[in-house]
Design a protein around this motif. Structure first.
Motif, PDB file in Angstrom:
ATOM      1  N   ASP A   1     -19.017 -16.876  -5.928  1.00 29.33           N
ATOM      2  CA  ASP A   1     -17.907 -16.922  -6.744  1.00 29.33           C
ATOM      3  C   ASP A   1     -19.129 -17.793  -7.891  1.00 29.33           C
ATOM      4  O   ASP A   1     -20.387 -18.185  -7.742  1.00 29.33           O
ATOM      5  CB  ASP A   1     -16.739 -17.465  -6.824  1.00 29.33           C
ATOM      6  N   GLU A   2     -18.863 -17.379  -9.301  1.00 28.53           N
ATOM      7  CA  GLU A   2     -19.512 -18.586  -9.966  1.00 28.53           C
ATOM      8  C   GLU A   2     -19.807 -19.605 -10.298  1.00 28.53           C
ATOM      9  O   GLU A   2     -21.264 -20.216 -10.706  1.00 28.53           O
ATOM     10  CB  GLU A   2     -18.447 -18.360 -12.083  1.00 28.53           C
ATOM     11  N   ALA A   3     -18.847 -20.645  -9.442  1.00 33.51           N
ATOM     12  CA  ALA A   3     -19.525 -21.887  -8.944  1.00 33.51           C
ATOM     13  C   ALA A   3     -19.855 -22.274  -7.554  1.00 33.51           C
ATOM     14  O   ALA A   3     -20.321 -22.817  -7.588  1.00 33.51           O
ATOM     15  CB  ALA A   3     -17.533 -22.466  -8.399  1.00 33.51           C
ATOM     16  N   GLY A   4     -20.608 -20.819  -7.106  1.00 38.71           N
ATOM     17  CA  GLY A   4     -21.068 -21.195  -6.020  1.00 38.71           C
ATOM     18  C   GLY A   4     -20.712 -21.057  -4.335  1.00 38.71           C
ATOM     19  O   GLY A   4     -21.832 -21.290  -3.411  1.00 38.71           O
ATOM     20  N   ASP A   5     -19.643 -21.288  -4.336  1.00 42.05           N
ATOM     21  CA  ASP A   5     -18.923 -21.203  -3.240  1.00 42.05           C
ATOM     22  C   ASP A   5     -19.402 -20.006  -2.463  1.00 42.05           C
ATOM     23  O   ASP A   5     -18.636 -18.732  -3.160  1.00 42.05           O
ATOM     24  CB  ASP A   5     -17.429 -21.675  -3.217  1.00 42.05           C
ATOM     25  N   TYR A   6     -19.018 -19.566  -1.261  1.00 38.01           N
ATOM     26  CA  TYR A   6     -18.947 -18.370  -0.832  1.00 38.01           C
ATOM     27  C   TYR A   6     -17.194 -17.744   0.031  1.00 38.01           C
ATOM     28  O   TYR A   6     -17.074 -18.565   0.800  1.00 38.01           O
ATOM     29  CB  TYR A   6     -20.022 -18.837   0.600  1.00 38.01           C
ATOM     30  N   TRP A   7     -17.412 -16.655   0.038  1.00 32.46           N
ATOM     31  CA  TRP A   7     -15.825 -16.936   0.468  1.00 32.46           C
ATOM     32  C   TRP A   7     -16.162 -14.903   0.844  1.00 32.46           C
ATOM     33  O   TRP A   7     -17.007 -14.466   0.713  1.00 32.46           O
ATOM     34  CB  TRP A   7     -14.802 -15.663  -1.183  1.00 32.46           C
ATOM     35  N   ARG A   8     -15.147 -14.952   2.472  1.00 33.11           N
ATOM     36  CA  ARG A   8     -15.278 -14.079   3.308  1.00 33.11           C
ATOM     37  C   ARG A   8     -14.097 -13.037   3.565  1.00 33.11           C
ATOM     38  O   ARG A   8     -12.915 -14.017   3.430  1.00 33.11           O
ATOM     39  CB  ARG A   8     -15.793 -14.266   4.842  1.00 33.11           C
ATOM     40  N   SER A   9     -13.472 -12.063   3.675  1.00 32.64           N
ATOM     41  CA  SER A   9     -11.623 -11.551   3.963  1.00 32.64           C
ATOM     42  C   SER A   9     -11.668 -10.430   5.339  1.00 32.64           C
ATOM     43  O   SER A   9     -12.860 -10.162   5.566  1.00 32.64           O
ATOM     44  CB  SER A   9     -12.018 -10.754   3.124  1.00 32.64           C
ATOM     45  N   TYR A  10     -10.933 -10.647   5.804  1.00 29.95           N
ATOM     46  CA  TYR A  10     -10.629 -10.362   7.478  1.00 29.95           C
ATOM     47  C   TYR A  10      -9.246  -9.303   7.630  1.00 29.95           C
ATOM     48  O   TYR A  10      -8.496 -10.392   6.638  1.00 29.95           O
ATOM     49  CB  TYR A  10     -10.676 -11.133   8.212  1.00 29.95           C
ATOM     50  N   LYS A  11      -9.202  -8.644   8.489  1.00 27.28           N
ATOM     51  CA  LYS A  11      -8.392  -8.168   8.695  1.00 27.28           C
ATOM     52  C   LYS A  11      -7.609  -9.117   8.739  1.00 27.28           C
ATOM     53  O   LYS A  11      -7.339  -8.792   9.756  1.00 27.28           O
ATOM     54  CB  LYS A  11      -8.605  -6.592   9.505  1.00 27.28           C
ATOM     55  N   PHE A  12      -5.863  -8.749   8.546  1.00 26.13           N
ATOM     56  CA  PHE A  12      -5.026  -9.328   9.300  1.00 26.13           C
ATOM     57  C   PHE A  12      -4.573  -9.164  11.188  1.00 26.13           C
ATOM     58  O   PHE A  12      -4.439  -7.449  10.872  1.00 26.13           O
ATOM     59  CB  PHE A  12      -3.871  -9.981   8.840  1.00 26.13           C
TER      60      PHE A  12
ATOM     61  N   VAL B   1       1.003  -1.359   0.051  1.00 29.23           N
ATOM     62  CA  VAL B   1      -0.458  -0.124   0.498  1.00 29.23           C
ATOM     63  C   VAL B   1       0.822   1.399  -0.397  1.00 29.23           C
ATOM     64  O   VAL B   1       1.765   1.689   1.074  1.00 29.23           O
ATOM     65  CB  VAL B   1      -0.781   0.405   1.455  1.00 29.23           C
ATOM     66  N   GLU B   2       0.506   1.975  -1.196  1.00 30.65           N
ATOM     67  CA  GLU B   2       1.770   2.717  -1.125  1.00 30.65           C
ATOM     68  C   GLU B   2       1.310   4.237   0.055  1.00 30.65           C
ATOM     69  O   GLU B   2       0.608   4.510   0.915  1.00 30.65           O
ATOM     70  CB  GLU B   2       1.148   3.683  -2.512  1.00 30.65           C
ATOM     71  N   GLY B   3       2.610   4.234   0.870  1.00 34.92           N
ATOM     72  CA  GLY B   3       2.615   5.670   1.618  1.00 34.92           C
ATOM     73  C   GLY B   3       2.613   4.840   2.783  1.00 34.92           C
ATOM     74  O   GLY B   3       2.627   5.509   3.919  1.00 34.92           O
ATOM     75  N   LYS B   4       1.701   3.406   2.794  1.00 34.82           N
ATOM     76  CA  LYS B   4       2.032   2.129   4.219  1.00 34.82           C
ATOM     77  C   LYS B   4       2.624   1.355   4.770  1.00 34.82           C
ATOM     78  O   LYS B   4       2.334   0.367   5.270  1.00 34.82           O
ATOM     79  CB  LYS B   4       0.148   2.418   4.473  1.00 34.82           C
ATOM     80  N   GLY B   5       2.985   0.997   3.375  1.00 35.67           N
ATOM     81  CA  GLY B   5       4.218  -0.530   2.914  1.00 35.67           C
ATOM     82  C   GLY B   5       3.044  -1.622   2.541  1.00 35.67           C
ATOM     83  O   GLY B   5       2.092  -1.326   2.619  1.00 35.67           O
ATOM     84  N   LYS B   6       3.125  -2.582   3.856  1.00 37.36           N
ATOM     85  CA  LYS B   6       2.925  -3.956   3.502  1.00 37.36           C
ATOM     86  C   LYS B   6       2.053  -4.249   4.436  1.00 37.36           C
ATOM     87  O   LYS B   6       1.544  -3.757   5.388  1.00 37.36           O
ATOM     88  CB  LYS B   6       2.968  -5.023   3.395  1.00 37.36           C
ATOM     89  N   ARG B   7       0.289  -4.521   3.906  1.00 42.00           N
ATOM     90  CA  ARG B   7      -0.185  -5.079   4.688  1.00 42.00           C
ATOM     91  C   ARG B   7      -1.297  -6.805   4.509  1.00 42.00           C
ATOM     92  O   ARG B   7      -0.711  -7.052   3.063  1.00 42.00           O
ATOM     93  CB  ARG B   7      -1.900  -4.276   4.045  1.00 42.00           C
ATOM     94  N   ASN B   8      -0.964  -6.620   5.856  1.00 44.93           N
ATOM     95  CA  ASN B   8      -1.712  -8.669   5.456  1.00 44.93           C
ATOM     96  C   ASN B   8      -3.566  -8.345   5.402  1.00 44.93           C
ATOM     97  O   ASN B   8      -3.305  -7.568   6.460  1.00 44.93           O
ATOM     98  CB  ASN B   8      -1.333  -9.530   6.208  1.00 44.93           C
ATOM     99  N   VAL B   9      -4.193  -9.425   4.807  1.00 44.34           N
ATOM    100  CA  VAL B   9      -5.351  -9.871   5.164  1.00 44.34           C
ATOM    101  C   VAL B   9      -5.720 -11.059   5.202  1.00 44.34           C
ATOM    102  O   VAL B   9      -4.196 -11.359   4.865  1.00 44.34           O
ATOM    103  CB  VAL B   9      -6.646  -9.037   4.068  1.00 44.34           C
ATOM    104  N   ILE B  10      -6.698 -12.117   5.534  1.00 56.72           N
ATOM    105  CA  ILE B  10      -7.124 -13.460   5.150  1.00 56.72           C
ATOM    106  C   ILE B  10      -8.135 -13.330   4.152  1.00 56.72           C
ATOM    107  O   ILE B  10      -9.150 -12.617   4.580  1.00 56.72           O
ATOM    108  CB  ILE B  10      -7.222 -13.448   7.234  1.00 56.72           C
ATOM    109  N   LEU B  11      -8.150 -14.208   3.932  1.00 55.16           N
ATOM    110  CA  LEU B  11      -9.229 -14.710   2.593  1.00 55.16           C
ATOM    111  C   LEU B  11      -9.565 -15.734   3.007  1.00 55.16           C
ATOM    112  O   LEU B  11      -8.818 -16.566   3.170  1.00 55.16           O
ATOM    113  CB  LEU B  11      -8.881 -14.573   1.201  1.00 55.16           C
TER     114      LEU B  11
END
Length: 374
Positions: free
Chosen positions: A108-119, A43-53
């Motif tokens: 998604d197109e296959a019908g699977d459910y996804w979510r994401s969290y801040k690390f 992330v420009e000006g903030k360095g690296k950021r991790n997230v969970i998918l």
């Protein structure tokens, strides 16, 4: 579930509100239910950021929409409480990252459910008790989770796995499975079957109290293993409860008991030498101290008195589930050798027996801390 393809993953990544340029991604953690990935963004000006998918397992959780409603409801509530208490809401509760169209999950197109969290940065989850202090910190954290959600209306939550800790219903299922004996294994485990049948009172105990209104239904985690607590790398304190998929209405004693079942045992869950299996009173004491301290007066006196029964009930229930699965042909729990579920069942029943021998000691420990001698 079918293995996640790279195309599926890329599709999911494109549909969440991520900031920056993706620089790396790969599998993460030791969970067996959902497919979890760690993504790193520059992330420009903030360095690296991790997230969970995560791709949610809709075979285990048949109502992923309801599940996410639970998680968003609980984490939003916790976030407000943490801010009011002067805490850090980005580290002390899970934070759901919305999709590009503002939803809490993506299909998604296959019908699977996804979510994401801040690390959650600078914190670690441990798969086993490496030092007693970690076990104590997990107790304080799970107790604090109970404390903060004491006023949350449990009846508004979806039941993400029906009858998950309904020990009475699981006992009824067990009897049917024994009668059916589809694999022809019942004759070889008569001793274990008899153990379950002789403990019908344990299976019914909490259900009967709940029906009489003697114990309250609360918001509970229902999977209170050590690895569902993030422990701060610098302070060593338990800072965040994670893996909220099984958060639903339940009993505080069961949350306490499941931790004891797993964390206070002197042996592995599938130990074949039963002479190594016992319930450590030192670890039981440590956890009871931390849990009651974390609950901070939000439990009733009756709930605290029943904490040893929670340990016994959850251990018995787990052993019964392992034996049920063995009799049905090992269709639920993953097995890595012949008779693996039977070995697991025997360790749990040995723990129950050991708890029964130490019953007075367990009650004395809980009484000690219920009298505010923390």
């Amino acid at each position: 579930m079918i293995q996640v393809t790279q195309k599926q993953k890329e599709e999911a990544i494109a549909h969440f509100q991520y900031e920056g340029v993706l620089t790396s991604e790969g599998p993460y953690g030791s969970g067996h239910i959902n497919d979890t990935f760690l993504l790193t963004f520059d992330v420009e000006g903030k360095g690296k950021r991790n997230v969970i998918l995560q791709r949610m397992n809709n075979e285990v959780f048949s109502d992923p929409v309801g599940l996410m409603e639970n998680i968003v409801g609980v984490t939003s509530y916790l976030r407000k409480k943490i801010i009011d208490d002067g805490g850090d809401p980005d580290r002390e509760t899970l934070n759901v990252i919305p999709t590009v169209d503002g939803k809490d999950y993506y299909v998604d197109e296959a019908g699977d459910y996804w979510r994401s969290y801040k690390f959650i940065t600078d914190a670690t989850s441990y798969d086993k008790v490496e030092k007693p202090e970690h076990f104590y910190q997990s107790a304080v954290a799970f107790g604090h989770f109970q404390c903060m959600l004491a006023d949350y209306p449990a009846e508004t939550l979806h039941e993400t796995i029906a009858g998950f800790h309904d020990t009475k219903a699981r006992f009824a299922t067990f009897k049917k499975v024994v009668e059916g004996d589809v694999m022809g294994r019942a004759a070889s485990v008569e001793k274990e079957i008899r153990f379950v049948l002789e403990h019908e009172d344990v299976a019914n105990y909490f259900g009967d109290l709940l029906e009489k209104g003697e114990i309250p239904l609360r918001v509970t985690h229902n999977d209170t293993k050590l690895n569902n607590i993030m422990i701060d790398n610098e302070t060593g304190k338990g800072i965040c409860v994670i893996d909220l998929d099984t958060v639903m209405p339940g009993l505080a004693m069961n949350d306490f008991g499941d931790s004891i079942r797993f964390g206070a045992s002197t042996a592995a869950e599938d130990e074949m030498d039963l002479s190594k299996v016992s319930c450590s009173m030192e670890l039981f004491d440590l956890y009871a101290k931390g849990f009651i301290e974390g609950c901070d007066g939000k439990l009733t006196k009756r709930e605290i008195e029943l904490m040893p029964m929670g340990a016994k009930t959850m251990t018995f229930e787990c052993g019964m589930r392992f034996l049920t699965d063995y009799l049905q042909g090992d269709t639920y729990f993953k097995v890595h050798r012949e008779g693996h579920n039977l070995d697991r069942c025997r360790t749990q029943f040995k723990l129950v027996e050991d708890m029964e021998k130490k019953w007075y000691t367990m009650q004395e420990i809980v009484n000690k801390y219920s009298n505010n001698e923390v």
